[in-house]
Scaffold this motif. Structure first.
Motif, mmCIF file in Angstrom:
data_model
loop_
_atom_site.group_PDB
_atom_site.id
_atom_site.type_symbol
_atom_site.label_atom_id
_atom_site.label_comp_id
_atom_site.label_asym_id
_atom_site.label_seq_id
_atom_site.Cartn_x
_atom_site.Cartn_y
_atom_site.Cartn_z
ATOM 1 N N ASN A 81 -2.044 -1.053 2.558
ATOM 2 C CA ASN A 81 -1.563 -2.269 2.810
ATOM 3 C C ASN A 81 -1.109 -2.411 4.222
ATOM 4 O OD1 ASN A 81 0.647 -4.455 2.899
ATOM 5 N ND2 ASN A 81 0.915 -4.676 0.817
ATOM 6 N N LEU A 82 -1.444 -3.421 5.569
ATOM 7 C CA LEU A 82 -0.790 -2.883 6.469
ATOM 8 C C LEU A 82 0.134 -3.360 6.639
ATOM 9 C CD1 LEU A 82 -4.787 -2.446 7.985
ATOM 10 C CD2 LEU A 82 -2.972 -0.970 8.247
ATOM 11 N N THR A 83 0.380 -5.015 6.114
ATOM 12 C CA THR A 83 1.295 -5.378 6.514
ATOM 13 C C THR A 83 2.873 -4.758 5.499
ATOM 14 O OG1 THR A 83 0.094 -7.357 5.570
ATOM 15 C CG2 THR A 83 2.880 -7.322 5.575
ATOM 16 N N ARG A 84 3.251 -3.737 5.347
ATOM 17 C CA ARG A 84 3.800 -2.731 4.861
ATOM 18 C C ARG A 84 4.024 -1.921 5.319
ATOM 19 N NH1 ARG A 84 2.966 -3.516 -1.826
ATOM 20 N NH2 ARG A 84 3.926 -5.613 -1.847
ATOM 21 N N PHE A 85 2.381 -0.737 5.710
ATOM 22 C CA PHE A 85 2.388 0.562 6.445
ATOM 23 C C PHE A 85 3.551 0.183 7.815
ATOM 24 C CE2 PHE A 85 -0.230 3.098 8.961
ATOM 25 C CZ PHE A 85 0.650 4.241 9.023
ATOM 26 N N ASP A 193 -1.626 -5.650 15.433
ATOM 27 C CA ASP A 193 -3.160 -4.613 14.961
ATOM 28 C C ASP A 193 -4.699 -5.272 15.238
ATOM 29 O OD1 ASP A 193 -1.440 -3.130 13.519
ATOM 30 O OD2 ASP A 193 -2.065 -4.063 11.453
ATOM 31 N N GLU A 194 -5.271 -4.695 15.544
ATOM 32 C CA GLU A 194 -6.597 -4.608 15.922
ATOM 33 C C GLU A 194 -7.724 -3.533 15.036
ATOM 34 O OE1 GLU A 194 -7.250 -3.840 20.243
ATOM 35 O OE2 GLU A 194 -6.237 -4.414 20.577
ATOM 36 N N ARG A 241 -14.233 4.363 1.414
ATOM 37 C CA ARG A 241 -12.541 4.841 1.009
ATOM 38 C C ARG A 241 -11.447 3.946 1.023
ATOM 39 N NH1 ARG A 241 -14.863 10.484 3.877
ATOM 40 N NH2 ARG A 241 -16.773 10.188 3.094
ATOM 41 N N HIS A 242 -11.757 2.403 1.600
ATOM 42 C CA HIS A 242 -10.630 1.828 1.349
ATOM 43 C C HIS A 242 -10.668 0.502 0.756
ATOM 44 C CE1 HIS A 242 -9.514 5.427 4.499
ATOM 45 N NE2 HIS A 242 -8.664 4.676 4.575
ATOM 46 N N ARG A 243 -9.356 -0.074 0.949
ATOM 47 C CA ARG A 243 -9.333 -1.283 0.307
ATOM 48 C C ARG A 243 -8.421 -1.850 1.334
ATOM 49 N NH1 ARG A 243 -8.345 -5.159 -4.339
ATOM 50 N NH2 ARG A 243 -7.311 -2.639 -4.913
ATOM 51 N N LEU A 244 -8.498 -2.709 2.207
ATOM 52 C CA LEU A 244 -7.161 -3.141 3.166
ATOM 53 C C LEU A 244 -6.780 -4.311 3.167
ATOM 54 C CD1 LEU A 244 -9.106 -2.643 6.827
ATOM 55 C CD2 LEU A 244 -8.045 -0.908 5.533
ATOM 56 N N VAL A 245 -4.710 -4.074 3.365
ATOM 57 C CA VAL A 245 -4.413 -5.942 2.615
ATOM 58 C C VAL A 245 -3.934 -5.458 3.435
ATOM 59 C CG1 VAL A 245 -3.489 -6.312 0.766
ATOM 60 C CG2 VAL A 245 -5.015 -5.467 -0.227
ATOM 61 N N TYR A 246 -3.379 -7.615 3.823
ATOM 62 C CA TYR A 246 -2.456 -8.441 4.310
ATOM 63 C C TYR A 246 -1.872 -9.228 3.721
ATOM 64 C CZ TYR A 246 -3.768 -5.834 9.553
ATOM 65 O OH TYR A 246 -4.154 -5.027 10.474
#
Length: 250
Positions: A81-85, A193-194, A241-246
């Motif tokens: 979760n890149l919003t919370r990271f 982020d990019e 290995r990833h699911r990216l979440v915003y």
């Protein structure tokens, strides 16, 4: 396996096996029939079977193992979760950073192997950090593993003016409450982020133990302080290995 009803080619063998993988008939981790079994079933040569399996390897659906076995790729992706990271009340502590805390919350086991390097900023890093090309920078390179498997390769670059005389120069997995940058007086106030999707380099494939045909996400996070960028972190994340979440307010 379905019975061949037409002239069998490597492509049609791959199509049949792909359909069985997609439908769940062949499940993640299952061993595929042997080449000889497939050759007898389809009435083709071992070479034709091998070419069909190679198609699935290139697509990342099948991996080869020692002894000649082929398995359906099995992976347990993490939700990143890149919003919370690194946002809000960070959970960095002496036991690990914000990333490790999130992995533990998911019931997985994180580990980070960190090396420190003194480098000169190339044109891309210089642009991100808004420093002259060739400026001295500190790079902290992390190989992040989950349950013992490589999951991310992350390189954080800092201007020497910020890193000099701080724990950013210390080898190993160093973490501090609130994050190192905040602890040394250079908190990140906002980020950019990019994200790009590409195939990995040979070095990335080796470090992350990637089967052929596995794309990666390149996540670039630039952290800004009061006077400008204080860090850029480039993370290479295998696509399987990833699911990216915003999560964004609208």
């Amino acid at each position: 396996m379905t019975s061949p009803a037409h002239r069998t080619t490597a492509r049609s063998i791959a199509d049949d096996l792909r359909a069985e993988i997609k439908s769940g008939t062949l499940k993640p981790g299952d061993v595929l029939p042997t080449s000889r079994e497939l050759a007898e079933h389809y009435g083709v040569t071992l070479k034709t079977v091998g070419s069909g399996i190679d198609i699935l390897k290139t697509e990342g659906l099948v991996i080869g193992e020692q002894g000649g076995r082929r398995r359906v790729r099995a992976s347990r992706p993490i939700v990143w979760n890149l919003t919370r990271f690194e946002r809000g009340k960070r959970r960095d502590s002496s036991a690990g950073d914000d990333w490790a805390a999130a992995i533990r919350d998911a019931g997985r086991e994180p580990e980070q192997h960190v090396t420190v390097h003194l480098e000169q900023a190339d044109s891309q890093v210089a642009t991100w950090l808004q420093v002259p090309v060739g400026s001295e920078i500190v790079q902290r390179v992390r190989l992040r593993t989950v349950d013992g498997q490589p999951y991310q390769l992350s390189t954080s670059s800092f201007p020497m003016s910020i890193a000099d005389g701080t724990p950013l120069l210390d080898e190993g997995d160093v973490s501090m409450p609130g994050g190192i940058l905040s602890a040394i007086g250079h908190p990140q106030l906002h980020i950019r982020d990019e994200i790009s999707i590409r195939m990995p380099s040979p070095e990335e494939s080796e470090q992350l133990q990637l089967p052929p045909g596995t794309p990666v996400a390149e996540h670039v996070r630039i952290g800004y302080g009061e006077a400008g960028p204080v860090r850029v972190m480039v993370t290479i994340a295998p696509g399987d290995r990833h699911r990216l979440v915003y999560e964004l307010e609208v």
